[in-house]
Design an enzyme around this catalytic site. Structure first.
Site, PDB file in Angstrom:
ATOM      1  CD  GLU A  81       4.481  -0.724  13.587  1.00 25.58           C
ATOM      2  OE1 GLU A  81       3.241  -0.658  13.689  1.00 25.58           O
ATOM      3  OE2 GLU A  81       5.249  -0.540  14.553  1.00 25.58           O
ATOM      4  CG  ASN A 101      -0.324   0.011   2.493  1.00 29.27           C
ATOM      5  OD1 ASN A 101       0.776  -0.530   2.650  1.00 29.27           O
ATOM      6  ND2 ASN A 101      -0.938   0.623   3.478  1.00 29.27           N
ATOM      7  CB  CYS A 151      -1.660   0.329   8.473  1.00 31.52           C
ATOM      8  SG  CYS A 151      -0.371   1.542   8.566  1.00 31.52           S
TER       9      CYS A 151
END
Ligand SMILES: NC(=O)C1=CN([C@@H]2O[C@H](COP(=O)(O)OP(=O)(O)OC[C@H]3O[C@@H](n4cnc5c(N)ncnc54)[C@H](OP(=O)(O)O)[C@@H]3O)[C@@H](O)[C@H]2O)C=CC1
Ligand SMILES: O=C(O)CCC(=O)C(=O)O
Length: 489
Positions: free
Chosen positions: A248, A151, A282
Site C-alpha cells: 500500500e 504515520n 495516505c
C-alpha cells in the site's frame, strides 16, 4: 523520560547487536522518547529462523485459540490506550487525542481478527460429478515479512499483523525506525497475551534492514505500507523471487465540492481530511476541487476555520495539529511549496513554517512545524497537484461542472481515496461510477477506514490484494481446491 528499546526475537526481549537508535519528539527534537540498540544483520536470520520454527505449530493451532491470543492482546492495548496514545503523540507528532484514538483502533482491529474463528474458513462448491463435492480450503502463507511506515505506528502494524496471525502465519516485523516505541508496545501486548515464542518477531532497524528482510530466502510473503518508491522496488524484489507482495503506497487524494453541497459540512470535513495528523495520512486530502459558482464562498468558510486551527504541542489538549515527523520531512515539504510557488501556485492560506505565535522562539522553536497551507493552481502541471508532499498542504483547482470536477479528481497516477460533497443522488451515483479510487467517502473526509471492510488503493496506490476485513485473507492465505468423493465405488 526515555524508554529502553529492545528487540523481540524467538519470544525473548533482547538488546540488539547493531548501532544506537533513538526516537525523538518532533515538537521538541532535543527530547529523546526511546533509545536502545538496533538489530544487527545476524538478528534478521535469527528472527526468520524463529518464525520458521514456530510456523507449523501456529498454523495447526485452532483458529479460535489463535483468536483468543488476539482478543487478550486487544484488551491489553485498550487498557493502555491513554498512556500509549500520549507516547504516540510524543514519538510521532499527532495530537494525543488522535494518538489515543489510534491505539484504540489497534485494539478494535485485534478484536476483529480475534473473532476470525467464528467466520467462514473456506467454501464448498457443487460438483458436476455424482457423489462429489468441491471444497476450497485456506492455508497460511508461512513466514510473512511485515514492513510498516511511521504515520500510523500501531494501527497499520495491527491491521497487518492481526490478520497474518489470525490466518496462521508467523511474522517478522520491521517498523519504521522513527517510531520504534509504539512498535514495541504492540509486540509487548501480544507477548503479554500469550503468543507462543517465535510467532511474532520484532526487529528495530533501518530501512536497509527492511531490504535484508525482503531479500531473505526463507520468507513466504511480504506486506508493506509506505512510500511508492520503496514499495515498487520491494514488489519487484518479491516478484523476482516468486514471493507474493502486498504494497500500500502513496496517495494524492481529492475532495470534490459540488455547487449543491452543504458548504459548512464540506469545510469542516475538509479541515479534518487535509490537516488532521498534520496531513500525514495516505488517505489525507491533498487536492481540493470546487465548482466555480461556490468556490469563493467555500474558500471564505475554509479560511475562517484555518484561522482558528490550533498548531502546536500535540500533547496539549487544546492543539489540533502537531508537527510533521521530523526536520527532514519539514524541509522537503517546504521545498515542495517553494517549487510550487515558482511554478505559479498562489497562496490561499499558510505557505510556510508555522513558527509564529505562542511558541515562536519558545520551547517549540526547533519543532518540525509546517503551517496548514492551501495553494491554488490553474493547471495540472504544478508539483503540488501531482506529487505527494505528505504534509498539511492542500492544492485547489476550480471546475466549471461536476463532470470536469470528477475528471480533475481522476487526474493523478494514484487512486487511494476521495471525498465528494453533494446532496444530489444522481451526482453521488455518478461519483461512485466515475472516481477511480479504492475508498470513496460521500459527504465525509477522505481519511478513515473501518476494520471490517477492504482497505487499499486503485491505480498506482496499491499493489496486490487489499487489506483489512475479509479481504486480508486474499493475501495472508492461499487456497487448496479439494475434489472430495467417498472411498467406496
Ligand atoms: N496506502 C497506504 O495505505 C499508506 C501509504 N503510506 C505512505 O507511506 C509514506 C510515508 O511513510 P514512510 O514511513 O515515510 O515510508 P517509507 O517508504 O520511507 O518507509 C516505510 C517502511 O519501509 C522501510 N524501508 C525503507 N527503505 C526500505 C528498503 N529499501 N527496503 C525495505 N524497507 C524499507 C522503512 O524503514 P525506515 O523507517 O527505517 O526507513 C519503513 O519501515 C507515504 O508515501 C504514504 O503515502 C502510509 C500509510 C498508509
Ligand atoms: O484513513 C485512515 O484512517 C488510515 C489511512 C492510512 O492507513 C494512512 O493514512 O496511513
Amino acid at each position: 523520560m526515555s524508554v529502553q528499546l529492545q528487540q523481540y526475537i524467538a519470544g525473548d526481549w533482547v538488546e540488539g547487536d547493531g548501532g544506537l537508535v533513538t526516537s525523538t519528539n518532533p515538537a521538541r527534537p532535543d527530547e529523546v522518547v526511546a533509545s536502545g540498540r538496533q538489530a544487527g544483520a545476524a538478528e534478521v536470520d535469527r528472527a526468520v529462523d524463529a518464525a520458521r520454527r514456530a510456523a507449523r505449530g501456529w498454523a495447526r493451532t485452532p483458529a479460535h485459540e489463535r483468536g483468543a491470543v488476539l482478543l487478550a492482546a486487544a484488551a491489553h492495548v485498550e487498557a493502555n490506550a491513554q498512556a500509549w496514545g500520549l507516547e504516540l503523540a510524543r514519538e510521532e507528532g499527532k495530537t494525543a487525542a488522535e494518538g489515543t484514538g489510534e491505539v484504540l483502533r489497534a485494539a478494535q482491529i485485534l478484536r476483529y481478527y480475534g473473532n476470525e474463528g467464528d467466520r467462514t474458513a473456506g467454501e464448498v462448491f457443487s460438483s458436476p460429478r455424482r457423489g462429489e463435492r468441491i471444497l476450497v480450503t485456506r492455508k497460511p502463507l508461512g513466514v510473512v515479512g511485515v514492513i510498516t511506515p511511521f504515520n500510523f505506528p500501531i494501527a497499520i502494524p495491527a491491521w497487518k499483523i492481526a490478520p497474518a496471525l489470525a490466518y496462521g502465519n508467523t511474522v517478522v516485523w520491521k517498523p519504521a525506525s522513527v517510531v520504534p516505541l509504539l512498535a514495541m508496545r504492540l509486540a509487548q501486548a501480544l507477548d503479554a497475551a500469550g503468543l507462543p515464542d517465535g510467532v511474532l518477531n520484532l526487529l528495530i532497524g533501518p530501512g536497509s534492514m527492511g531490504n535484508e528482510l525482503v531479500e531473505h530466502p526463507d520468507l513466504d510473503g511480504i506486506t508493506f505500507t509506505g512510500s511508492t518508491g520503496v514499495g515498487r522496488r520491494l514488489a519487484a524484489q518479491g516478484a523476482a523471487r516468486g514471493v507474493p507482495v502486498q504494497a500500500e503506497m502513496g496517495g494524492k487524494n481529492a475532495a470534490v465540492v459540488l455547487a449543491d453541497a452543504d458548504l459548512d459540512l464540506a469545510a469542516e470535513q475538509l479541515m479534518f481530511g487535509a490537516f488532521r495528523s498534520t496531513g500525514q495520512k495516505c488517505t489525507a486530502t491533498s487536492r481540493l476541487i470546487v465548482e466555480d459558482t461556490v468556490a469563493d464562498e467555500f474558500l471564505e468558510r475554509l479560511r475562517a476555520r484555518l484561522d482558528s486551527w490550533a498548531v502546536g504541542d500535540p500533547t496539549d489538549p487544546a492543539i489540533q495539529m502537531g508537527p510533521v515527523i521530523d526536520a527532514a520531512a519539514r524541509k522537503s515539504i517546504l521545498a515542495g511549496i517553494e517549487t510550487s510557488l515558482r511554478q505559479g501556485a498562489r497562496v490561499v492560506a499558510g505557505g510556510g513554517a508555522a513558527g509564529t505565535g505562542a511558541y515562536d522562539g519558545g520551547p517549540l522553536a526547533e519543532g518540525a512545524f509546517v503551517a496548514p497551507t492551501v495553494l491554488e493552481v490553474a493547471d495540472g502541471a504544478n508539483a503540488c497537484w501531482r506529487e505527494e508532499f505528505f504534509g498539511p498542504v492542500l492544492t485547489l483547482r476550480r471546475a466549471s461542472s461536476a463532470e470536469e470536477a470528477f475528471g480533475l479528481a481522476n487526474d493523478s497516477e494514484f487512486g487511494l481515496s476521495a471525498a465528494v460533497f453533494t446532496q444530489d443522488l444522481t451526482r453521488t451515483l455518478e461519483a461512485v461510477d466515475e472516481l477511480d479510487v479504492g475508498i470513496l467517502h460521500i459527504n465525509s473526509e477522505s481519511a478513515g477506514a473501518d476494520p471490517h471492510v477492504p482497505f487499499g488503493g486503485a491505480k498506482k496506490s496499491g499493489y496486490g490484494p487489499k487489506e483489512q476485513g475479509a479481504a486480508a485473507k486474499e493475501f495472508f492465505t492461499h487456497t487448496t481446491t479439494v475434489y472430495l468423493r467417498g472411498g467406496a465405488a
